[in-house]
Design an enzyme around this catalytic site. Sequence first.
Site, PDB file in Angstrom:
ATOM      1  N   ASP A 277       1.103  -1.214  -0.057  1.00  0.00           N
ATOM      2  CA  ASP A 277      -0.166   0.005   0.004  1.00  0.00           C
ATOM      3  C   ASP A 277       0.813   1.201  -0.037  1.00  0.00           C
ATOM      4  OD1 ASP A 277       0.996   0.356   2.665  1.00  0.00           O
ATOM      5  OD2 ASP A 277      -0.869   0.030   3.483  1.00  0.00           O
ATOM      6  N   SER A 278       0.368   2.443   0.002  1.00  0.00           N
ATOM      7  CA  SER A 278       1.239   3.465  -0.248  1.00  0.00           C
ATOM      8  C   SER A 278       1.415   4.428   0.993  1.00  0.00           C
ATOM      9  CB  SER A 278       0.289   4.442  -1.118  1.00  0.00           C
ATOM     10  OG  SER A 278      -0.828   4.992  -0.550  1.00  0.00           O
ATOM     11  N   GLY A 279       0.696   4.037   2.094  1.00  0.00           N
ATOM     12  CA  GLY A 279       0.731   4.913   3.448  1.00  0.00           C
ATOM     13  C   GLY A 279      -0.471   5.930   3.334  1.00  0.00           C
ATOM     14  N   GLY A 280      -1.283   5.756   2.241  1.00  0.00           N
ATOM     15  CA  GLY A 280      -2.198   6.744   2.475  1.00  0.00           C
ATOM     16  C   GLY A 280      -3.424   6.326   3.238  1.00  0.00           C
ATOM     17  N   PHE A 281      -3.519   5.026   3.624  1.00  0.00           N
ATOM     18  CA  PHE A 281      -4.558   4.631   4.811  1.00  0.00           C
ATOM     19  C   PHE A 281      -4.130   5.206   6.018  1.00  0.00           C
ATOM     20  CE2 PHE A 281      -6.521   1.756   7.812  1.00  0.00           C
ATOM     21  CZ  PHE A 281      -7.812   2.036   7.619  1.00  0.00           C
TER      22      PHE A 281
ATOM     23  N   ASP B 174      -2.585   8.425  -1.858  1.00  0.00           N
ATOM     24  CA  ASP B 174      -3.971   8.898  -2.029  1.00  0.00           C
ATOM     25  C   ASP B 174      -4.554   9.268  -0.488  1.00  0.00           C
ATOM     26  OD1 ASP B 174      -4.299   6.246  -0.805  1.00  0.00           O
ATOM     27  OD2 ASP B 174      -6.334   6.147  -1.446  1.00  0.00           O
TER      28      ASP B 174
ATOM     29  N   GLN C 118     -11.208   6.929  -5.377  1.00  0.00           N
ATOM     30  CA  GLN C 118     -11.910   7.723  -4.156  1.00  0.00           C
ATOM     31  C   GLN C 118     -13.390   8.363  -4.607  1.00  0.00           C
ATOM     32  OE1 GLN C 118     -11.230   7.077  -1.103  1.00  0.00           O
ATOM     33  NE2 GLN C 118      -8.926   6.292  -1.313  1.00  0.00           N
TER      34      GLN C 118
ATOM     35  N   GLY D 276     -11.206   3.579   0.002  1.00  0.00           N
ATOM     36  CA  GLY D 276     -12.323   4.317   0.953  1.00  0.00           C
ATOM     37  C   GLY D 276     -13.593   3.814   1.232  1.00  0.00           C
TER      38      GLY D 276
ATOM     39  N   ASP E  77      -7.586  -7.822   0.172  1.00  0.00           N
ATOM     40  CA  ASP E  77      -6.854  -7.841   1.210  1.00  0.00           C
ATOM     41  C   ASP E  77      -7.428  -7.694   2.526  1.00  0.00           C
ATOM     42  OD1 ASP E  77      -5.531  -5.393   2.722  1.00  0.00           O
ATOM     43  OD2 ASP E  77      -6.374  -5.003   0.708  1.00  0.00           O
TER      44      ASP E  77
ATOM     45  N   CYS F 227     -10.730 -29.053   5.929  1.00  0.00           N
ATOM     46  CA  CYS F 227      -9.466 -28.091   5.697  1.00  0.00           C
ATOM     47  C   CYS F 227      -8.085 -29.007   5.903  1.00  0.00           C
ATOM     48  CB  CYS F 227      -9.462 -27.168   6.993  1.00  0.00           C
ATOM     49  SG  CYS F 227      -8.026 -25.969   6.856  1.00  0.00           S
TER      50      CYS F 227
ATOM     51  N   CYS G 192      -5.176 -27.622   6.603  1.00  0.00           N
ATOM     52  CA  CYS G 192      -3.919 -26.887   7.213  1.00  0.00           C
ATOM     53  C   CYS G 192      -3.536 -27.639   8.288  1.00  0.00           C
ATOM     54  CB  CYS G 192      -4.525 -25.412   7.680  1.00  0.00           C
ATOM     55  SG  CYS G 192      -5.664 -25.645   9.159  1.00  0.00           S
TER      56      CYS G 192
ATOM     57  N   CYS H 261      -5.733 -28.264  11.390  1.00  0.00           N
ATOM     58  CA  CYS H 261      -6.882 -28.974  11.351  1.00  0.00           C
ATOM     59  C   CYS H 261      -6.717 -30.447  10.926  1.00  0.00           C
ATOM     60  CB  CYS H 261      -7.948 -28.821  10.069  1.00  0.00           C
ATOM     61  SG  CYS H 261      -8.709 -27.100  10.537  1.00  0.00           S
TER      62      CYS H 261
ATOM     63  N   HIS I  97      -4.884 -21.550  10.115  1.00  0.00           N
ATOM     64  CA  HIS I  97      -6.323 -21.975   9.751  1.00  0.00           C
ATOM     65  C   HIS I  97      -7.203 -21.005   8.935  1.00  0.00           C
ATOM     66  CE1 HIS I  97     -10.231 -23.849   9.206  1.00  0.00           C
ATOM     67  NE2 HIS I  97     -10.648 -22.716   9.730  1.00  0.00           N
TER      68      HIS I  97
END
Length: 379
Positions: free
Chosen positions: A96-100, A150, A194, A221, A271, A309, A311, A314, A340
């Site tokens: 990500d860009s740091g915008g969040f 952003d 946005q 956003g 994500d 599952c 994993c 499990c 899991h």
Amino acid sequence: MSERFFEFSIESESSECWGRVGRIRTRRGDIPTPVFMPVGTCGSVKTLSPEEVCTAGATIILGNTYHLWLRPGTEILDHFGGLHRFMKWDRPMLTDSGGFQVFSLKKLNKITDEGVHFSSHLDGAKLWLTPEESMRIQRSIGAEIMMVFDECCPWPADEALAREAMERSARWAKRCRTDHPEGRDGQALFGIVQGSTFLNLRKESIERTAEIGFDGLAVGGLSVGEPKPLMIDTLDGMMPHMPKYLPRYLMGVGSPEDLLFGVERGIDMFDCVMPTRIARHGAVFTPTGRIDLTGLAWRKSDEPIDAECACQACRTFSRGYLRHLFKAKEILALRMASLHNITFMITLMGKIRAALANGTFQQLKSEFFAKYMAREEKR
């Protein structure tokens, strides 16, 4: 470069919805889409080793620009040749860009047209983050997919505030593309749309961002406090206007039900920190809904979290044993629950891709919600 470093192709389109099966090709391997991407904020998917994340089926993970900038810093990342080599991850990565953090740490920053003045959440140090600096940090990290810097608008917001953030994001997107032209260092760059929940602003943002020319478009956003039906309505209004030829990424959204809602509307990439975050508190996904492993009901349970599952949790441990580990505050509990949940999300997405390809997506969706939401409604 004579060989393309990034390419997105659509392999099949659903006849039942806007969903499609595709493939992103990068210098570190292919990513089948739609895809769920585990989040490794500080260069680690919390409690899990890179090998375990691979075993869960992850083809791509995320790193966080803001947090990696503060610690370990670009000097260390440059010394080790980027985050892949540093953390021993040989598959694709998105940053990500740091915008969040402009949004989530709003009490620690001041936004201007030039960039953002930050106070570090670690030690209060004064920092200055611009679109160009975000690009520089992401190049040091070395991700296959970078995001433009952003401004994420909070919810609720009036249209004037949402427009101001959208227009600033569009201006910053141009600066990011200028600083990081197509093909630089083999790293793709995605634009971010946005506009909060105002469809007129969303459509304008799509047009202004797409015309700059990016390798993909993200929806930013959303999932910032608005009711889920409003998020879905916003996606319904946006998606017919999103360029078909680009991968579409819904940022920060990724509960099991969100995967189905998003894919149905043509989203290719997701994500979310939620699967590992709730796992550390004992909550795990099952086909019949989310359960709390710390609950008294599992004290003598011999059954696994999910018999279907594959994993390690499990295949190896009972719910009763995992409950004991949580009550004893053993770190193995956090690791197994996290493994899991990541495996559950990636496996579900594999089923979604297959259903899209063979025309059974609506059947899969109906069967999933009939079982999964029955427990969720009782919670």
